[in-house]
Design an enzyme around this catalytic site. Structure first.
Site, PDB file in Angstrom:
ATOM      1  N   PRO A  63      37.038  43.801  50.505  1.00  0.00           N
ATOM      2  CG  PRO A  63      35.071  44.740  49.875  1.00  0.00           C
ATOM      3  CD  PRO A  63      36.451  45.104  49.966  1.00  0.00           C
ATOM      4  CD  GLU A  96      42.404  48.294  23.679  1.00  0.00           C
ATOM      5  OE1 GLU A  96      43.462  48.191  24.238  1.00  0.00           O
ATOM      6  OE2 GLU A  96      41.341  48.864  23.677  1.00  0.00           O
ATOM      7  CG  HIS A 147      46.224  51.768  25.095  1.00  0.00           C
ATOM      8  ND1 HIS A 147      46.386  52.889  26.201  1.00  0.00           N
ATOM      9  CD2 HIS A 147      44.960  51.424  25.040  1.00  0.00           C
ATOM     10  CE1 HIS A 147      45.216  53.450  26.097  1.00  0.00           C
ATOM     11  NE2 HIS A 147      44.233  52.423  25.574  1.00  0.00           N
TER      12      HIS A 147
HETATM   13  P1  ADP Z   1      35.602  38.508  52.918  1.00  0.00           P
HETATM   14  O1  ADP Z   1      34.916  37.874  54.258  1.00  0.00           O
HETATM   15  O2  ADP Z   1      36.989  39.184  53.353  1.00  0.00           O
HETATM   16  O3  ADP Z   1      34.825  39.564  52.216  1.00  0.00           O
HETATM   17  P2  ADP Z   1      35.554  35.808  52.281  1.00  0.00           P
HETATM   18  O4  ADP Z   1      36.108  35.126  53.629  1.00  0.00           O
HETATM   19  O5  ADP Z   1      34.319  35.448  52.363  1.00  0.00           O
HETATM   20  O6  ADP Z   1      36.239  37.142  52.028  1.00  0.00           O
HETATM   21  O7  ADP Z   1      36.463  35.022  50.964  1.00  0.00           O
HETATM   22  C1  ADP Z   1      35.688  34.770  50.014  1.00  0.00           C
HETATM   23  C2  ADP Z   1      36.221  33.513  49.126  1.00  0.00           C
HETATM   24  O8  ADP Z   1      37.452  33.975  48.822  1.00  0.00           O
HETATM   25  C3  ADP Z   1      36.394  32.419  50.192  1.00  0.00           C
HETATM   26  O9  ADP Z   1      35.378  31.698  50.340  1.00  0.00           O
HETATM   27  C4  ADP Z   1      37.636  31.587  49.611  1.00  0.00           C
HETATM   28  O10 ADP Z   1      37.182  30.721  48.462  1.00  0.00           O
HETATM   29  C5  ADP Z   1      38.411  32.599  48.866  1.00  0.00           C
HETATM   30  N1  ADP Z   1      39.344  33.135  49.438  1.00  0.00           N
HETATM   31  C6  ADP Z   1      39.683  34.582  50.066  1.00  0.00           C
HETATM   32  N2  ADP Z   1      40.936  34.769  50.558  1.00  0.00           N
HETATM   33  C7  ADP Z   1      41.585  33.412  50.672  1.00  0.00           C
HETATM   34  C8  ADP Z   1      42.746  32.731  51.032  1.00  0.00           C
HETATM   35  N3  ADP Z   1      43.718  33.693  51.631  1.00  0.00           N
HETATM   36  N4  ADP Z   1      42.757  31.634  50.808  1.00  0.00           N
HETATM   37  C9  ADP Z   1      42.136  30.912  50.108  1.00  0.00           C
HETATM   38  N5  ADP Z   1      40.936  31.095  49.679  1.00  0.00           N
HETATM   39  C10 ADP Z   1      40.530  32.422  49.996  1.00  0.00           C
HETATM   40 ZN    ZN Z   2      42.299  52.598  25.652  1.00  0.00          ZN
END
Ligand code: ADP
Ligand code: ZN
Ligand code: MG
Length: 638
Positions: free
Chosen positions: A224, A444, A447
């Site tokens: 995602p 902390e 670590h």
């Molecule tokens: P997915 O569909 O893979 O879950 P999205 O395409 O909805 O992800 O991406 C969510 C947001 O993250 C985009 O609107 C953009 O702002 C940012 N984003 C993600 N990947 C990139 C990328 N490679 N370059 C620029 N922005 C990105």
């Molecule tokens: Zn810890």
């Protein structure tokens, strides 16, 4: 053009209300003749008394119901029709005619015409509303068609309820996507694969001439937030073709059969607008393996079958490309993946260091920043962050700048927002007692010292005991100096030792354990388990895969594929590895106990210390600290 279900429903409701009002109005116009004249029901004896007193002007007997309707005389002697009296004739009253004649009453009897009465009632009660509905529905339908163009129907009368069987998939014209490959940072391999599709959409004829068949569909697969939706839009923007976008969940509706109708409709529209891109987001919602488990979902299956049929059926020479996006490719029905459907798979991976830097730079363009900003540091401290996370970091930094009353984003804003996005917002309301603060400080620093004293381990960039909303009471952030893709066994056991460092410090200093180490223990255990079951690094089991990763994109958790007996042995081995790490951490901290006390006290006072501060104190030669890493090994960064 964009007539969605919601609008249809609204106009439907307005229509029903208007129709009901019209019916009510018409009926109250027709009824008064019957209703307004007041009818008084009286006893039969009262009627006879009125007759005998010569008060009655005229009367009428309904032979069917034996109801006598009569009117009294008004002052001039004529019938007063404003007041109707009714009574029921007493059976076998033979003297009535005689009495009426004697009193000079106009009397009559009538046999009611049943059929005509029934017809009247029927017409009034049923015919009228139906007529109003039909005429109104027809009229409304015509109006809607006029204003919407001809791409939807609103069936007349009752049939038009919500336009069943029509979908109205969202149409986003190319100007509206307005996104090109320039808006997607990194992801060069994915862009390359999509270039060919773009070329095809720009000029379908060229491919048809040679006789080449282009893929009908491509599947964007990745975790995602990596930009799958963004890339699909960019594809449409590059080729300057219409972009039909629909999410898998939109297909699965309450009414069985609607999903399939939507698919049909979507492809019909796409066919008219070709060349174009049809994008089905989260395709796993409908594309799940059909035989999976006991709980079958007829609606989903129908929708999937319709999708398969449509993908086979459309004329590819016109230039329709179906893009799908999913983060669960393993659950997809094999039928979707066979040649001629989503046969091309485009992996979209989490961005690497260069990719993260590029994404940060791209999004940084949109906000006003101070001159001296090093996005490289941000990129280095966010391994594993997705594009969406990085975009969010930039935005959080901008929000923080506004909150602080500044009009430029500073490096500090960015660093702080990394914590917010990666570790959750600072929790202001959690107030730690002094003792708790002390415990968390030692934890902390534990670590941090274990991490810093390991040769080759990542240097510490920041140690804090400011609680986060995620529940962490403090954390130690490590920076990867250079990204690397292979992890050695030593690095894994070192990591386990670092994770044990928190608890070890608590034990050493307070002789007691707290719940604060829960998350560390979880991570250490799963690292040890992976070491054995997935990476074959353990001496005892050797290079045998004992587990299997179900979904590489959602979580890395592996399920065991070995016998029960082996599982028991694995558990014992996991215990041994974690315990070794624990002992190593204890040994390191004993060696550095003076530094441990000094740094913990310093942290407790300042709450947050940077990696540089930590390293300065840790590597300062006080004359009695043994085994100090030499400064050049100690990863003190510029
Ligand atoms: P997915 O569909 O893979 O879950 P999205 O395409 O909805 O992800 O991406 C969510 C947001 O993250 C985009 O609107 C953009 O702002 C940012 N984003 C993600 N990947 C990139 C990328 N490679 N370059 C620029 N922005 C990105
Ligand atoms: Zn810890
Ligand atoms: Mg998406």
């Amino acid at each position: 053009m964009d007539m969605n279900d919601n609008k249809k429903r609204q106009s439907m409701i307005v229509y029903v209300i208007v129709a009901l009002a019209v019916i009510f109005a018409i009926q109250s116009v027709f009824y008064p003749q019957i209703q307004k004249a007041t009818i008084t029901t009286v006893d039969y004896s009262q009627f006879l008394a009125d007759v005998d007193a010569s008060k009655v002007s005229k009367c009428d007997l309904n032979t069917d119901t034996s109801v006598i309707t009569y009117y009294l005389k008004d002052s001039s002697g004529a019938a007063d029709e404003s007041q109707t009296y009714e009574t029921t004739q007493f059976p076998n009253d033979a003297t009535l005619v005689e009495r009426l004649t004697k009193a000079g009453v106009d009397f009559s009897a009538h046999i009611p015409d049943k059929s005509s009465d029934l017809w009247m009632a029927f017409l009034l009660y049923y015919g009228l509303p139906i007529a109003v509905f039909l005429v109104g529905g027809w009229f409304l339908n015509r109006q809607l068609k006029k204003s919407m163009g001809d791409d939807m129907t609103f069936g007349g009368g009752f049939g038009g309820m919500g336009g069943l069987g029509k979908s109205g998939a969202k149409i986003v014209a190319q100007k509206e996507t307005g996104i090109t490959f320039k808006d997607v940072a990194g992801q060069d391999e994915a862009k390359e694969s999509l270039e060919e599709i773009v070329g095809f959409l720009e000029n379908p004829g060229r491919y048809a001439d040679i006789g080449a068949k282009l893929p009908r569909g491509a599947l964007l697969v990745g975790p995602p937030g990596t930009g799958k939706t963004l890339l699909a839009k960019a594809c449409a923007g590059e080729a300057e073709v219409p972009f039909f976008s629909i999410s898998g969940s939109e297909f699965v509706e309450m009414f069985v059969g609607r999903g399939a109708a939507k698919v049909r409709d979507l492809f019909k529209q796409a066919n008219e607008k070709a060349p174009c891109i049809v994008f089905i987001d989260e395709i796993d919602t409908i594309g799940k393996r059909r035989d999976a488990g006991l709980s079958t979902n007829d609606e989903r299956e129908q929708t999937l079958n319709q999708l398969l049929t449509e993908m086979d059926g459309f004329d590819n020479h016109k230039g329709i490309v179906v893009l799908g996006a999913t983060n669960r490719p393993d659950t997809l029905d094999p039928a979707l993946l066979r040649p001629g459907r989503f046969d091309r798979r485009i992996p979209i991976e989490l961005p690497d260091l260069a990719g993260r830097t590029a994404i940060l730079e791209l999004h940084a363009h949109d906000v006003k920043m101070e001159g001296r900003i090093d996005l490289g540091i941000i990129a280095r401290s966010t391994p594993g962050a997705s594009g969406a996370d990085l975009a969010n970091i930039i935005n959080e930094a901008a929000l923080r700048a506004v909150r602080m009353g500044r009009n430029r984003v500073t490096q500090e804003d960015l660093l702080e927002s990394v914590d917010v996005v990666i570790a959750g917002e600072k929790r202001k309301s959690t107030v730690l007692s002094e003792h708790e603060k002390q415990v968390v400080s030692y934890h902390e620093i534990g670590h941090a010292i274990v991490a810093a004293s390991q040769k080759g381990s990542m240097p510490v960039s920041k140690v804090t005991i400011v609680p986060r909303t995620s529940g962490a009471l403090g954390f130690t952030m490590q920076i990867e100096e250079d990204e690397h893709f292979l992890t050695t066994k030593k690095e894994m056991t070192d990591r386990i030792a670092v994770l044990c460092g928190g608890r070890a410090a608590e034990e050493l200093v307070f002789g007691e354990m707290t719940t604060g180490a829960a998350n560390d223990i979880e991570k250490a255990t799963s690292t040890a388990r992976d070491l054995i079951t997935r990476f074959g690094m353990d001496e005892k089991f050797g290079m045998v895969a004992l587990g299997q990763v179900q979904n590489r994109y959602l979580n890395d958790a592996a399920t065991l594929t070995c016998s029960e007996g082996t599982a028991q042995q694995i558990d014992a081995e996991v215990q041994r590895i974690v315990e070794e790490g624990h002992q190593a951490a204890l040994a390191t901290l004993r060696d550095h106990r003076f530094k441990l006390h000094e740094l913990a006290r310093y942290l407790q006072k300042k709450e947050t210390i940077t990696g540089e501060e930590f390293m300065r104190i840790f590597t300062r030669d006080d004359g009695f600290a043994p085994n100090l890493p030499k400064p050049e090994e100690g990863a003190t960064r510029q």
